[in-house]
Design an enzyme around this catalytic site. Sequence first.
Site, PDB file in Angstrom:
ATOM      1  N   LYS A  11       8.602  11.133   5.972  1.00  0.00           N
ATOM      2  CA  LYS A  11       8.545  12.208   4.980  1.00  0.00           C
ATOM      3  C   LYS A  11       9.312  13.472   5.440  1.00  0.00           C
ATOM      4  O   LYS A  11       9.675  13.597   6.621  1.00  0.00           O
ATOM      5  CB  LYS A  11       7.074  12.537   4.696  1.00  0.00           C
ATOM      6  N   TYR A  51       5.140   8.108  -7.077  1.00  0.00           N
ATOM      7  CA  TYR A  51       3.730   8.483  -6.926  1.00  0.00           C
ATOM      8  C   TYR A  51       2.995   8.506  -8.273  1.00  0.00           C
ATOM      9  O   TYR A  51       1.968   9.181  -8.400  1.00  0.00           O
ATOM     10  CB  TYR A  51       3.612   9.837  -6.226  1.00  0.00           C
ATOM     11  N   ASN A 114       2.105  14.742   6.061  1.00  0.00           N
ATOM     12  CA  ASN A 114       1.534  13.826   7.046  1.00  0.00           C
ATOM     13  C   ASN A 114       2.527  12.782   7.549  1.00  0.00           C
ATOM     14  O   ASN A 114       2.161  11.688   7.957  1.00  0.00           O
ATOM     15  CB  ASN A 114       0.234  13.193   6.516  1.00  0.00           C
ATOM     16  N   HIS A 117       4.608   7.522   4.988  1.00  0.00           N
ATOM     17  CA  HIS A 117       3.929   6.745   3.939  1.00  0.00           C
ATOM     18  C   HIS A 117       4.002   5.275   4.323  1.00  0.00           C
ATOM     19  O   HIS A 117       5.009   4.831   4.869  1.00  0.00           O
ATOM     20  CB  HIS A 117       4.632   6.934   2.589  1.00  0.00           C
ATOM     21  N   GLU A 128       7.119  -1.167  -4.223  1.00  0.00           N
ATOM     22  CA  GLU A 128       7.745  -0.014  -3.573  1.00  0.00           C
ATOM     23  C   GLU A 128       9.070  -0.394  -2.898  1.00  0.00           C
ATOM     24  O   GLU A 128      10.043   0.369  -2.954  1.00  0.00           O
ATOM     25  CB  GLU A 128       6.773   0.594  -2.560  1.00  0.00           C
TER      26      GLU A 128
END
Length: 140
Positions: A11, A51, A114, A117, A128
Site C-alpha cells: 500500500k 474495495y 497498514n 492487502h 482480485e
Amino acid sequence: MALERTFSIIKPDATARNLTGKINAMIEAAGLRIVAQKRVRLSKAAAEGFYAVHSERPFFNDLVSFMISGPVVVQVLEGENAIAKYREVMGATNPENAAEGTIRKTFAESIEANSVHGSDAPETAAQEIHYFFSDLEIVG
Ligand code: RTP
Ligand code: MG
C-alpha cells in the site's frame, strides 16, 4: 496440498517509505513466490471498484483516498496454502493487534495505513488477481 495463488497489494504508506524490498523479503522468507508484480497508481474508480465490498462502511471514503495517495505494488503470490499463509505473514488489520514478526506489526502506521492487502478467500483471490493481471502476466 496443491499450489494456491493469492493477491497482494503493497500500500501507499509502504511504497512512500521505500519498503517494497523489505516486504518482498518477508513474503519470500515465508515460502511464497512472487509470480506477478507491477507498480501502479490506482485511479479513484479503480480503488472504489476494488474495495466495492466495503462501500457502505464508514471508513470507505478515507480508504479510497489513502489507496490513491501514492503508488502501490500489486502482486500475485503462489505457494502451498498461499491465502491463509499470507494473511498470517501480514498480521491483524490493526497493527496494534498484529503478532510480532508480521508485516503489519513491523511496518504498519495505523489500522488504515497498514502497509499490505491480502485476499481473504479463494473466490476473492481469483477475482482480485484478474482485476489487475491477465493470465499471460502471471508466471508460476
Ligand atoms: P485488506 O483487505 O486490506 O487485506 O485488509 P483486511 O482484510 O485485514 O481488512 P478489511 O476489513 O478488509 O479492511 C480493508 C482495509 O480498510 C482499511 N480499514 N480502515 N479506519 C478503519 O477503521 C479501517 N478499517 C479497515 C484498512 O486499510 C484495511 O486493510
Ligand atoms: Mg480484506
